[in-house]
Design an enzyme around this catalytic site. Sequence first.
Site, PDB file in Angstrom:
ATOM      1  N   ARG A  88      -0.374   8.700   9.211  1.00 11.30           N
ATOM      2  CA  ARG A  88      -0.247   7.251   9.440  1.00 11.30           C
ATOM      3  C   ARG A  88       0.138   6.510   8.164  1.00 11.30           C
ATOM      4  O   ARG A  88      -0.436   6.749   7.100  1.00 11.30           O
ATOM      5  CB  ARG A  88      -1.579   6.703   9.944  1.00 11.30           C
ATOM      6  N   GLU A  97       0.855  -1.187   0.000  1.00 15.60           N
ATOM      7  CA  GLU A  97       0.000   0.000   0.000  1.00 15.60           C
ATOM      8  C   GLU A  97       0.890   1.235   0.000  1.00 15.60           C
ATOM      9  O   GLU A  97       2.114   1.132   0.128  1.00 15.60           O
ATOM     10  CB  GLU A  97      -0.922  -0.006   1.219  1.00 15.60           C
ATOM     11  N   HIS A 143     -10.650   9.639   7.429  1.00 15.16           N
ATOM     12  CA  HIS A 143     -10.453   8.200   7.546  1.00 15.16           C
ATOM     13  C   HIS A 143      -9.844   7.802   8.883  1.00 15.16           C
ATOM     14  O   HIS A 143     -10.245   6.817   9.482  1.00 15.16           O
ATOM     15  CB  HIS A 143      -9.538   7.756   6.405  1.00 15.16           C
TER      16      HIS A 143
HETATM   17  C1  FAD Z   1     -13.188   1.624   6.184  1.00 14.63           C
HETATM   18  C2  FAD Z   1     -11.928   1.488   6.978  1.00 14.63           C
HETATM   19  C3  FAD Z   1     -10.892   0.700   6.492  1.00 14.63           C
HETATM   20  C4  FAD Z   1      -9.713   0.566   7.232  1.00 14.63           C
HETATM   21  N1  FAD Z   1      -8.712  -0.254   6.763  1.00 14.63           N
HETATM   22  C5  FAD Z   1      -7.613  -0.457   7.531  1.00 14.63           C
HETATM   23  C6  FAD Z   1      -6.612  -1.390   7.137  1.00 14.63           C
HETATM   24  O1  FAD Z   1      -6.718  -2.042   6.107  1.00 14.63           O
HETATM   25  N2  FAD Z   1      -5.530  -1.555   7.952  1.00 14.63           N
HETATM   26  C7  FAD Z   1      -5.368  -0.860   9.119  1.00 14.63           C
HETATM   27  O2  FAD Z   1      -4.369  -1.046   9.817  1.00 14.63           O
HETATM   28  N3  FAD Z   1      -6.325   0.026   9.512  1.00 14.63           N
HETATM   29  C8  FAD Z   1      -7.426   0.229   8.765  1.00 14.63           C
HETATM   30  N4  FAD Z   1      -8.386   1.106   9.184  1.00 14.63           N
HETATM   31  C9  FAD Z   1      -8.234   1.744  10.496  1.00 14.63           C
HETATM   32  C10 FAD Z   1      -8.510   0.715  11.583  1.00 14.63           C
HETATM   33  O3  FAD Z   1      -9.580  -0.103  11.189  1.00 14.63           O
HETATM   34  C11 FAD Z   1      -8.869   1.399  12.893  1.00 14.63           C
HETATM   35  O4  FAD Z   1      -7.942   2.404  13.182  1.00 14.63           O
HETATM   36  C12 FAD Z   1      -8.842   0.400  14.039  1.00 14.63           C
HETATM   37  O5  FAD Z   1      -9.624  -0.722  13.726  1.00 14.63           O
HETATM   38  C13 FAD Z   1      -9.358   1.070  15.303  1.00 14.63           C
HETATM   39  O6  FAD Z   1      -9.446   0.098  16.300  1.00 14.63           O
HETATM   40  P1  FAD Z   1      -9.838   0.534  17.766  1.00 14.63           P
HETATM   41  O7  FAD Z   1      -9.850  -0.709  18.569  1.00 14.63           O
HETATM   42  O8  FAD Z   1      -8.997   1.651  18.210  1.00 14.63           O
HETATM   43  O9  FAD Z   1     -11.327   1.133  17.629  1.00 14.63           O
HETATM   44  P2  FAD Z   1     -12.642   0.537  16.961  1.00 14.63           P
HETATM   45  O10 FAD Z   1     -12.396  -0.705  16.219  1.00 14.63           O
HETATM   46  O11 FAD Z   1     -13.292   1.654  16.232  1.00 14.63           O
HETATM   47  O12 FAD Z   1     -13.539   0.160  18.229  1.00 14.63           O
HETATM   48  C14 FAD Z   1     -13.987   1.160  19.118  1.00 14.63           C
HETATM   49  C15 FAD Z   1     -15.212   0.654  19.853  1.00 14.63           C
HETATM   50  O13 FAD Z   1     -15.492   1.566  20.929  1.00 14.63           O
HETATM   51  C16 FAD Z   1     -16.903   1.734  21.042  1.00 14.63           C
HETATM   52  N5  FAD Z   1     -17.165   3.014  21.726  1.00 14.63           N
HETATM   53  C17 FAD Z   1     -17.068   4.271  21.230  1.00 14.63           C
HETATM   54  N6  FAD Z   1     -17.350   5.175  22.192  1.00 14.63           N
HETATM   55  C18 FAD Z   1     -17.642   4.472  23.319  1.00 14.63           C
HETATM   56  C19 FAD Z   1     -18.007   4.836  24.652  1.00 14.63           C
HETATM   57  N7  FAD Z   1     -18.114   6.113  25.031  1.00 14.63           N
HETATM   58  N8  FAD Z   1     -18.249   3.849  25.552  1.00 14.63           N
HETATM   59  C20 FAD Z   1     -18.145   2.532  25.186  1.00 14.63           C
HETATM   60  N9  FAD Z   1     -17.803   2.143  23.942  1.00 14.63           N
HETATM   61  C21 FAD Z   1     -17.536   3.101  23.022  1.00 14.63           C
HETATM   62  C22 FAD Z   1     -17.401   1.671  19.600  1.00 14.63           C
HETATM   63  O14 FAD Z   1     -18.761   1.290  19.548  1.00 14.63           O
HETATM   64  C23 FAD Z   1     -16.475   0.604  18.996  1.00 14.63           C
HETATM   65  O15 FAD Z   1     -17.059  -0.689  19.069  1.00 14.63           O
HETATM   66  C24 FAD Z   1      -9.569   1.256   8.459  1.00 14.63           C
HETATM   67  C25 FAD Z   1     -10.604   2.054   8.942  1.00 14.63           C
HETATM   68  C26 FAD Z   1     -11.778   2.171   8.208  1.00 14.63           C
HETATM   69  C27 FAD Z   1     -12.879   3.033   8.756  1.00 14.63           C
END
Ligand code: FAD
Length: 529
Positions: free
Chosen positions: A396, A142, A361
């Site tokens: 990033r 990528e 994003h």
């Molecule tokens: C379309 C898309 C494609 C992507 N592709 C890639 C990729 O190919 N490779 C890569 O490395 N990254 C990719 N990313 C980025 C990556 O997916 C995210 O940065 C990563 O998954 C975030 O993980 P996280 O655990 O921090 O949060 P998330 O997976 O977003 O989980 C956060 C959780 O917290 C919950 N939440 C929110 N607020 C509260 C609250 N106040 N109280 C309780 N729960 C709450 C939400 O409901 C959610 O379930 C992509 C992102 C998107 C949107």
Amino acid sequence: MTCDLLVIGGGVAGLSAARRGLELGLDVLLVDSGEWRTGARRHLRFSDAATNLAQGGLAVVGLSDDSTGSYANGAPDSVAAHVADTLDAGAGHCDEVAVERIVAGGAEATEWLIGLGARFDRADTAPSGSVSELPPYSRTKEGGHSARRIIHAGGDATGAEIQRALEVSVTGIRLLQNGRARQLLVDSGRAIGAVIDDPRGRGIVAASATLLATGGVGQIYQATTAPSGARGEAIGLALDAGARVKDMEFIQFHPTVLFTRRETGRRQLVSEAVRGEGAKLVDSRGASVTAGMDPRGDLAPRDIVSRAIAARLRELGEDFVFLDARHLQGFPARFPTITAGLAAAAIDPAQDLIPVTPAVHYTCGGIEVTPEGRTCVDGLYAAGECSATGLHGANRLASNSLLEGLVVGKAAAENIAARQRDARSRGDSWAVSAVRAEAVASHALEEGLPRPDLTAEQLDRLRRAMQRGAGVTRTEKGLREALDIIDSLPQSVQVMAARAIVEAALRRPYTLGCHTWLDAVDIESSGRD
Ligand SMILES: Cc1cc2nc3c(=O)[nH]c(=O)nc-3n(C[C@H](O)[C@H](O)[C@H](O)COP(=O)(O)OP(=O)(O)OC[C@H]3O[C@@H](n4cnc5c(N)ncnc54)[C@H](O)[C@@H]3O)c2cc1C
């Protein structure tokens, strides 16, 4: 309720911490504002987590099959090369120690994830002379990567597979679905739990350690690839608890998001891996969008490609450019999720040009933490997209966020378990009493906390202000107009996140990484910062 570790958010970061915490004997409570539902995809999942949507993959070097694959231009890939690419994409603004620690920790954490049952795609055939029974992992490239080092699952459904494997691995955990953290509890400088609202009412959780893992801020903008869970709430919660945030101005705009005339809501991403496999970015005249901008062309880091698109759209007075993938063989098999999304918009990538435009994003900044997820508040941790370890710097590198969530989520649980062991060996009580947490919560409630939520109309105003003022390109005037609207709204946790972005952007009146400043000469490469 009491626990050793309260995990707020059930994406890759929160689930990695929860699973590792269980392995190390911690009493873990997992809270997520979404639902863990059996749905169309046949698996249990927190449907609001961005993790579910990740397409391109997970950037990692050093897996045990590396001797059979992962070569760039004939040379072996290495952790050092991955570190160098990350630093380069981050525009000189990364924390080098964090980059080295997290990138170097990727292989071990990924093997752990594979051990939990995650299945990544493998190459069609084993290379000749291979002693392994299994072919090596299939790796893609990528933007900003010098090697094909990104492993993926289900073609372009990598995040869904990671989410599935981690969710299955915590089956039986104490879990609060539809539980939204509204306020962190802090007692004499130590985080001791949170106020949680769920459909049954308000509850207090007393926790020896609390981990914020609520994802990014995409939903405070009009056009984003991020799901409904990405409300940026951890930023306000952490600031209220006394933690620091950093690098908030660095909001990454993905260059290739399917164009739609719809004003608000989540947008369909067309992964960078599509360009990695050979698709080209062209404008309405058929001219290359990135030619002459960067030697890496369409596969330059995202900030550079998004800026190139924004400049071309300004020049032509148009709303979108095109991705030409018509010559790619086997598109539906390699990219089933994207194919389905395009079909819903009546686009056939074998016949049609795909209209794309940049959209919000990823949140590169966030709550300031160490590579073990520690904030400056005792007992408060953060991991994943809501945090800022310094891995991403000003921009990033693609596919580094699943890596970060996995490595730091796991490391945070290990740090918490080690602290618990140390405390016990000294004869200290590490536990927080429910009575103490209730008392701190009552005091906070008397002071008018938690903060109010925005009405739908107020949220709409906030999103428009952020899209206009703090978008892919910024000016002082636009940012100040956004700040005026932010000042006029109730100071909810989401408004606090928006304010942090706009104020940080105003403090940096020049272009760096994905913060593009139009008022001044671009001094990105001048070494400033
Ligand atoms: C379309 C898309 C494609 C992507 N592709 C890639 C990729 O190919 N490779 C890569 O490395 N990254 C990719 N990313 C980025 C990556 O997916 C995210 O940065 C990563 O998954 C975030 O993980 P996280 O655990 O921090 O949060 P998330 O997976 O977003 O989980 C956060 C959780 O917290 C919950 N939440 C929110 N607020 C509260 C609250 N106040 N109280 C309780 N729960 C709450 C939400 O409901 C959610 O379930 C992509 C992102 C998107 C949107």
